[in-house]
Design a protein around this motif. Sequence first.
Motif, mmCIF file in Angstrom:
data_model
loop_
_atom_site.group_PDB
_atom_site.id
_atom_site.type_symbol
_atom_site.label_atom_id
_atom_site.label_comp_id
_atom_site.label_asym_id
_atom_site.label_seq_id
_atom_site.Cartn_x
_atom_site.Cartn_y
_atom_site.Cartn_z
ATOM 1 N N ILE A 291 4.316 63.999 68.640
ATOM 2 C CA ILE A 291 5.408 64.661 67.918
ATOM 3 C C ILE A 291 6.212 65.446 68.941
ATOM 4 C CG2 ILE A 291 5.997 66.182 66.007
ATOM 5 C CD1 ILE A 291 3.143 65.865 65.006
ATOM 6 N N GLY A 292 7.020 64.742 69.694
ATOM 7 C CA GLY A 292 7.759 65.408 70.756
ATOM 8 C C GLY A 292 9.109 65.899 70.312
ATOM 9 N N ALA A 293 9.800 65.112 69.467
ATOM 10 C CA ALA A 293 11.159 65.463 69.076
ATOM 11 C C ALA A 293 11.153 66.107 67.695
ATOM 12 C CB ALA A 293 12.029 64.219 69.052
ATOM 13 N N ASP A 294 12.178 66.876 67.429
ATOM 14 C CA ASP A 294 12.327 67.468 66.105
ATOM 15 C C ASP A 294 12.700 66.375 65.112
ATOM 16 O OD1 ASP A 294 11.788 69.979 67.040
ATOM 17 O OD2 ASP A 294 13.899 70.448 67.434
ATOM 18 N N PRO A 295 12.101 66.353 63.938
ATOM 19 C CA PRO A 295 12.455 65.336 62.953
ATOM 20 C C PRO A 295 13.853 65.592 62.401
ATOM 21 C CG PRO A 295 10.972 66.924 61.987
ATOM 22 C CD PRO A 295 11.084 67.248 63.456
ATOM 23 N N GLU A 296 14.519 64.498 62.031
ATOM 24 C CA GLU A 296 15.854 64.640 61.450
ATOM 25 C C GLU A 296 15.703 65.022 59.988
ATOM 26 O OE1 GLU A 296 18.662 61.565 62.020
ATOM 27 O OE2 GLU A 296 17.978 61.144 64.047
ATOM 28 N N LEU A 297 16.382 66.035 59.599
ATOM 29 C CA LEU A 297 16.322 66.505 58.227
ATOM 30 C C LEU A 297 17.431 65.844 57.422
ATOM 31 C CD1 LEU A 297 15.750 70.306 58.865
ATOM 32 C CD2 LEU A 297 14.048 68.591 58.245
ATOM 33 N N PRO A 298 17.205 65.580 56.141
ATOM 34 C CA PRO A 298 18.269 64.988 55.331
ATOM 35 C C PRO A 298 19.422 65.972 55.158
ATOM 36 C CG PRO A 298 16.413 65.619 53.959
ATOM 37 C CD PRO A 298 15.983 65.811 55.384
ATOM 38 N N ALA A 299 20.582 65.420 54.885
ATOM 39 C CA ALA A 299 21.756 66.267 54.702
ATOM 40 C C ALA A 299 21.567 67.143 53.470
ATOM 41 C CB ALA A 299 22.998 65.399 54.540
ATOM 42 N N PRO A 300 22.054 68.351 53.489
ATOM 43 C CA PRO A 300 21.891 69.226 52.322
ATOM 44 C C PRO A 300 22.677 68.688 51.132
ATOM 45 C CG PRO A 300 23.288 70.262 53.959
ATOM 46 C CD PRO A 300 22.750 69.004 54.573
ATOM 47 N N ARG A 301 22.106 68.830 49.965
ATOM 48 C CA ARG A 301 22.759 68.359 48.751
ATOM 49 C C ARG A 301 23.652 69.455 48.203
ATOM 50 N NH1 ARG A 301 17.714 65.625 45.582
ATOM 51 N NH2 ARG A 301 17.140 64.171 47.225
ATOM 52 N N ARG A 302 24.738 69.018 47.571
ATOM 53 C CA ARG A 302 25.659 69.955 46.961
ATOM 54 C C ARG A 302 25.670 69.729 45.461
ATOM 55 N NH1 ARG A 302 31.099 70.430 50.439
ATOM 56 N NH2 ARG A 302 30.254 71.949 51.876
ATOM 57 N N PHE A 303 25.470 70.795 44.739
ATOM 58 C CA PHE A 303 25.516 70.742 43.293
ATOM 59 C C PHE A 303 26.612 71.679 42.811
ATOM 60 C CE2 PHE A 303 21.032 69.690 44.146
ATOM 61 C CZ PHE A 303 20.986 68.464 43.508
ATOM 62 N N ALA A 304 27.377 71.221 41.840
ATOM 63 C CA ALA A 304 28.397 72.085 41.242
ATOM 64 C C ALA A 304 27.706 73.108 40.360
ATOM 65 C CB ALA A 304 29.380 71.258 40.438
ATOM 66 N N ALA A 305 28.223 74.293 40.354
ATOM 67 C CA ALA A 305 27.623 75.342 39.541
ATOM 68 C C ALA A 305 27.776 75.024 38.054
ATOM 69 C CB ALA A 305 28.256 76.682 39.860
#
Length: 115
Positions: A77-91
Motif C-alpha cells: 500500500i504505497g500510494a494513496d487510494p483515489e477517493l470517489p468524487a463528492p456527491r452533491r445533493f440539493a437541499a
Amino acid sequence: MFRRTFWFTTGVAAGVWATTKVNRKLKQLTPESLAATAANKALETGHRIKDRAIGFALDVRDNMAQREEELGDALGIGADPELPAPRRFAAIENRSNPKYADDRTTYSYNRNEDH
C-alpha cells in the motif's frame, strides 16, 4: 603592640564574616524565601518534564510514521487510494413535479398575509 592589633583586627574580621554568614542563612530560612525557592524548583522541574514529554512525543510520532511506511511497503500500500468524487445533493428538490424544480416562486409562507 603590633601583635595585639593584628589579633584584634583578625577577631573583628572573623566576627564580621561569621555575622554575615549567619544573617544570610537566617534570610534563606524565612518562610518567604523558602516558598520562593520551592516555587523556583517546581518551575524548573515542570519545564524539564515538559521538554522531556515533548521530546518523547516527537520520537513517538517519528517512529510511528516510519513504522507505517514499513507496513505500507510490506503490504503493498504505497500510494494513496483515489477517493470517489463528492456527491452533491440539493437541499430541496421536487422531482415529482419538474415544472417547479427550477422555477423560483415568490410565494410567502407568512400566515399573517392571508388575513
